[in-house]
Scaffold this active site. Sequence first.
Site, PDB file in Angstrom:
ATOM      1  N   SER A  85     -54.445  57.286 -43.814  1.00 41.00           N
ATOM      2  CA  SER A  85     -53.753  57.239 -42.582  1.00 41.00           C
ATOM      3  C   SER A  85     -53.199  58.532 -42.086  1.00 41.00           C
ATOM      4  CB  SER A  85     -52.454  56.329 -42.826  1.00 41.00           C
ATOM      5  OG  SER A  85     -51.898  56.992 -43.821  1.00 41.00           O
ATOM      6  N   ASN A 143     -43.371  53.313 -50.651  1.00 40.95           N
ATOM      7  CA  ASN A 143     -42.738  52.154 -49.754  1.00 40.95           C
ATOM      8  C   ASN A 143     -41.493  52.268 -49.162  1.00 40.95           C
ATOM      9  OD1 ASN A 143     -44.982  51.043 -50.826  1.00 40.95           O
ATOM     10  ND2 ASN A 143     -43.770  49.386 -52.105  1.00 40.95           N
ATOM     11  N   THR A 172     -39.254  37.547  -0.156  1.00 38.01           N
ATOM     12  CA  THR A 172     -39.398  36.572  -1.417  1.00 38.01           C
ATOM     13  C   THR A 172     -40.715  35.909  -0.865  1.00 38.01           C
ATOM     14  OG1 THR A 172     -38.604  34.665   0.061  1.00 38.01           O
ATOM     15  CG2 THR A 172     -36.932  35.897  -1.062  1.00 38.01           C
ATOM     16  N   HIS A 173     -41.693  35.791  -1.906  1.00 40.84           N
ATOM     17  CA  HIS A 173     -43.047  35.528  -1.985  1.00 40.84           C
ATOM     18  C   HIS A 173     -43.670  36.387  -1.089  1.00 40.84           C
ATOM     19  CE1 HIS A 173     -41.505  31.082  -2.834  1.00 40.84           C
ATOM     20  NE2 HIS A 173     -40.582  31.569  -2.083  1.00 40.84           N
ATOM     21  N   SER A 203     -59.728  61.262  -1.751  1.00 43.18           N
ATOM     22  CA  SER A 203     -60.796  60.354  -2.120  1.00 43.18           C
ATOM     23  C   SER A 203     -61.768  61.450  -2.188  1.00 43.18           C
ATOM     24  CB  SER A 203     -61.139  59.307  -1.401  1.00 43.18           C
ATOM     25  OG  SER A 203     -62.350  59.029  -1.257  1.00 43.18           O
ATOM     26  N   ASN A 241     -54.402  58.484  -2.289  1.00 41.27           N
ATOM     27  CA  ASN A 241     -54.447  57.264  -3.082  1.00 41.27           C
ATOM     28  C   ASN A 241     -53.067  57.670  -4.061  1.00 41.27           C
ATOM     29  OD1 ASN A 241     -56.699  56.099  -2.249  1.00 41.27           O
ATOM     30  ND2 ASN A 241     -57.899  57.355  -3.368  1.00 41.27           N
ATOM     31  N   GLU A 262     -50.692  53.776 -10.073  1.00 48.86           N
ATOM     32  CA  GLU A 262     -51.611  52.886 -10.376  1.00 48.86           C
ATOM     33  C   GLU A 262     -51.633  52.829 -11.902  1.00 48.86           C
ATOM     34  OE1 GLU A 262     -55.113  52.030  -7.380  1.00 48.86           O
ATOM     35  OE2 GLU A 262     -54.454  54.252  -7.199  1.00 48.86           O
ATOM     36  N   TYR A 295     -43.683  44.826 -49.429  1.00 52.10           N
ATOM     37  CA  TYR A 295     -44.722  45.720 -48.890  1.00 52.10           C
ATOM     38  C   TYR A 295     -46.146  45.171 -48.957  1.00 52.10           C
ATOM     39  CZ  TYR A 295     -47.477  49.528 -47.552  1.00 52.10           C
ATOM     40  OH  TYR A 295     -48.293  50.562 -46.852  1.00 52.10           O
ATOM     41  N   GLN A 317     -49.219  49.439 -42.835  1.00 49.54           N
ATOM     42  CA  GLN A 317     -49.747  50.822 -42.244  1.00 49.54           C
ATOM     43  C   GLN A 317     -50.228  50.782 -40.934  1.00 49.54           C
ATOM     44  OE1 GLN A 317     -51.886  53.755 -45.110  1.00 49.54           O
ATOM     45  NE2 GLN A 317     -53.581  53.314 -44.036  1.00 49.54           N
ATOM     46  N   LYS A 360     -48.132  52.377 -37.240  1.00 54.41           N
ATOM     47  CA  LYS A 360     -47.738  53.670 -36.775  1.00 54.41           C
ATOM     48  C   LYS A 360     -48.658  54.005 -35.343  1.00 54.41           C
ATOM     49  CE  LYS A 360     -46.857  54.963 -41.087  1.00 54.41           C
ATOM     50  NZ  LYS A 360     -47.437  53.742 -41.606  1.00 54.41           N
TER      51      LYS A 360
HETATM   52  N1  ARG Z   1     -49.595  55.319 -45.952  1.00 55.79           N
HETATM   53  C1  ARG Z   1     -48.666  53.981 -46.268  1.00 55.79           C
HETATM   54  C2  ARG Z   1     -48.113  53.378 -45.094  1.00 55.79           C
HETATM   55  O1  ARG Z   1     -48.159  53.859 -44.044  1.00 55.79           O
HETATM   56  C3  ARG Z   1     -47.597  54.431 -47.057  1.00 55.79           C
HETATM   57  C4  ARG Z   1     -46.977  53.419 -47.978  1.00 55.79           C
HETATM   58  C5  ARG Z   1     -47.958  53.203 -49.131  1.00 55.79           C
HETATM   59  N2  ARG Z   1     -47.404  52.377 -50.189  1.00 55.79           N
HETATM   60  C6  ARG Z   1     -48.450  51.772 -51.079  1.00 55.79           C
HETATM   61  N3  ARG Z   1     -47.846  51.275 -51.809  1.00 55.79           N
HETATM   62  N4  ARG Z   1     -49.478  52.110 -50.930  1.00 55.79           N
HETATM   63  O2  ARG Z   1     -47.732  52.218 -45.187  1.00 55.79           O
END
Ligand code: ARG
Length: 467
Positions: A33, A120, A165-166, A287, A295, A300, A327, A332, A335
């Site tokens: 990650s 975790n 309205t509408h 354009s 535009n 948009e 967990y 993961q 994010k």
């Molecule tokens: N990269 C992991 C995440 O974003 C971190 C936690 C990993 N924990 C584990 N028990 N493998 O969630």
Amino acid sequence: MAEDTKDELTSNQMWGGRFASGPAAIMEEINASIDFDKKLYAQDIRGSIAHATMLAHQGIITAEDKDKIVHGLNTILSEIESGRFEFSRRLEDIHMNVEARLADLIGPAAGRLHTARSRNDQVALDFRLWVKEELQRTEIALTSLINAFLDRAEEHAETVMPGFTHLQTAQPVTFGHHCMAYVEMFGRDRQRVRHAIEHLDESPIGAAALAGTGYDIDRHMTAKALGFREPTRNSIDTVSDRDFALEFLAMASITATHLSRLAEEIVIWSTPQFGFVRLSDAFSTGSSIMPQKKNPDAAELVRAKTGRINGSLVALLTVMKGLPLAYSKDMQEDKEQVFDAAESLELALAAMTGMVRDMTIRADRMRAAAGAGYSTATDLADWLVREAGLPFREAHHVTGRAVALAEGKGCDLAELSLAELQAINPAITAGVFDVLTVEASVASRKSYGGTAPSEVRKQIAWWRQRN
Ligand code: ARG
């Protein structure tokens, strides 16, 4: 292919004790990650400094080791910020990249940092800190947008436009009143931001893997050091909870939905057919083939970002759905959704604030459109109730006949003669002409929250006090 590369890799230096060989290349690919969670470096280091300081305070590590750890972490912070840090996918994520580098820098003392903690609770902490800061940035961005609208509302408290309205002309309103509708919407969004901050303001660190720890840690101390109101109360919930990310995305989706409605109105208003506003050159494009065009691209794109942000909310809801406690690695995937939505929302808010501040309001065009489409018909009906004592239903009917007559003649209600009106209902007097203009119509709507300029000014003052 996975088989071929597997043996070339050594087992993971952070958790590889029980593993004879390293991961297959494809495993590294799906597992790592670091490409996105490096964004959490500052929060990770801040969390580790607070944790190490607490461990030393509790006598779990020595003050000397703590000093080495803190010094090493600060070195890593400056390495990352100056672009000198080498991130490694082999080390999976930001937590292990930082810890491995700490070991290079300070040796065995680095290994003591992870006492009484797990990735975790570490990731829960880093991500919460990041989301909290993003919410604080969003609160500021929303305040700028609200202020832009308050300024335009003040400027145009008397400017009459058609209310719809509408998307059909309904009754005349003031442009100031229409602006204040958006102030209410973005004001509620800002309240949602504040509530989200309040909800997430608990420190996860110390929940460890899921069960808490046997070490005599002080979670109140780390909570305080990291600026949280208090520590979380249940270690299982702490490491499996991503409500704070979901609340961020839910808030972002509602805000983006509001932005998309405004964007759509700007697109409509800026057409030559409506011509209610003229966008500044700064927020429009030409354009490449049709020289006459201007535009509303920014509007948009704001409208389109909503699809992306709503998509992130649905994606994370779906990731979290049905996950057993505590967990799981599924989490993961939280994010990228939040980072992408945050970036989109920041951009959309900034672009919209610029557009609202810059656009030229064409009051003449609004006024002309406000009078068209028999927008004061309700005023005529209300006059018949008030001045001639007719029940509203009957007044509605009489007014309908007047509208049909005007339509047949191709004129406005105010252009009918008194004799023509009296032929429909003899109780009508010349006084009726006072309410048939759009200015009289808006000025009469003084009910609390109504469109009369006097009322709009009261609402502006109410918001100014709270901004
Ligand atoms: N990269 C992991 C995440 O974003 C971190 C936690 C990993 N924990 C584990 N028990 N493998 O969630």
